[in-house]
Design an enzyme around this catalytic site. Structure first.
Site, PDB file in Angstrom:
ATOM      1  N   ASP A   2      25.298  43.301  37.295  1.00 44.41           N
ATOM      2  CA  ASP A   2      26.128  43.676  38.464  1.00 44.41           C
ATOM      3  C   ASP A   2      26.865  42.553  38.840  1.00 44.41           C
ATOM      4  O   ASP A   2      26.355  41.724  39.541  1.00 44.41           O
ATOM      5  CB  ASP A   2      25.337  44.231  39.511  1.00 44.41           C
ATOM      6  N   VAL A   3      28.234  42.616  38.779  1.00 46.22           N
ATOM      7  CA  VAL A   3      29.096  41.381  38.886  1.00 46.22           C
ATOM      8  C   VAL A   3      29.134  41.227  40.391  1.00 46.22           C
ATOM      9  O   VAL A   3      29.674  40.137  40.724  1.00 46.22           O
ATOM     10  CB  VAL A   3      30.331  41.574  38.194  1.00 46.22           C
ATOM     11  N   ASN A  29      35.253  41.175  31.945  1.00 46.57           N
ATOM     12  CA  ASN A  29      35.683  42.533  31.599  1.00 46.57           C
ATOM     13  C   ASN A  29      35.607  43.717  32.565  1.00 46.57           C
ATOM     14  O   ASN A  29      36.096  44.779  32.333  1.00 46.57           O
ATOM     15  CB  ASN A  29      35.271  43.007  30.166  1.00 46.57           C
ATOM     16  N   TYR A  94      44.505  48.522  42.527  1.00 43.87           N
ATOM     17  CA  TYR A  94      44.418  47.990  41.388  1.00 43.87           C
ATOM     18  C   TYR A  94      45.359  46.666  40.890  1.00 43.87           C
ATOM     19  O   TYR A  94      45.031  45.481  40.390  1.00 43.87           O
ATOM     20  CB  TYR A  94      44.624  48.915  40.124  1.00 43.87           C
TER      21      TYR A  94
END
Length: 221
Positions: A2-3, A29, A94
């Site tokens: 979990d980044v 990524n 985004y």
């Protein structure tokens, strides 16, 4: 891993180093999409995309820099997007996170040059993956122009994803090549026709003409 969790990142790093003598490259990524009008956006989705797309990269780099610095080599390959280089409708959140990755990566590269740690970003367009299907979208509203724009943008992006049949393999091969041949200086790698076209098209037109072209494309009757 979990980044968004420093604990999860540290646990993964320790597990990798327990099984391998060194780490050569980190490919950041992890990413999610949030397509919303600013007026209709919600805090939870904004926090989610920022925490994953940008702060996830920050936390990963922060965790692995000490190892790279100690071994006097390493490479961060940070996956951005063509959204990190150009601005398109309904991309307020985004695009902002991807442009943050671009700026963060370039600034960080100066800090790490002395330690033989390279940094690069990779941009590409819509690959034929499940990304577009999983993009979170704001709810429909009683504002008809918003609903029409959402349908138009979603259709354009989904069609692009379907047409780029070979892009996923091209991305894999390019990232592998980058990992094998790290650049000493900060680099931006753009993959695929769509991304390269948009990058140079935006540069050639300038922001004012580019804005006009995009508006005519999106709002054409």
């Amino acid at each position: 891993m979990d980044v968004t969790s420093q604990e999860s990142i540290e646990n993964a790093k320790n597990q990798i180093l327990a099984e391998h003598d060194s780490i050569d490259a980190i490919v950041n990524n992890a990413g999610v999409g949030y397509r919303s009008f600013v007026e209709l956006s919600v805090d939870a989705e904004i926090d989610s995309i920022v925490n994953i797309n940008w702060l996830g990269v920050v936390k990963m780099c922060r965790a692995f820099i000490p190892h790279f610095r100690e071994q006097r080599k390493g490479q961060f390959i940070n996956i951005s997007s063509i959204a990190g280089l150009v601005n398109l409708p309904l991309g307020s959140f985004y695009h902002s996170t991807k442009q943050a990755v671009e700026s963060f990566s370039e600034c960080m590269s100066y800090e790490l040059m002395e330690f033989n740690i390279s940094v690069c970003t990779v941009q590409f367009g819509n690959a034929p993956t499940n990304f577009q299907k999983n993009v979170v979208k704001c709810q429909k509203s009683d504002i008809q122009s918003y609903n029409c724009m959402m349908e138009k943008i979603s259709e354009i992006l989904q069609n692009k994803s379907t047409k780029n049949a070979t892009l996923t393999q091209d991305i894999v091969e390019k990232i592998f090549d980058i990992a094998e041949h790290p650049s000493k200086c900060f680099r931006k790698y753009t993959i695929g026709f769509d991304a390269n076209f948009m990058r140079y098209f935006r540069r050639f037109l300038g922001y004012r003409l580019f804005n006009i072209v995009i508006r005519r494309k999106v709002f054409a009757k």
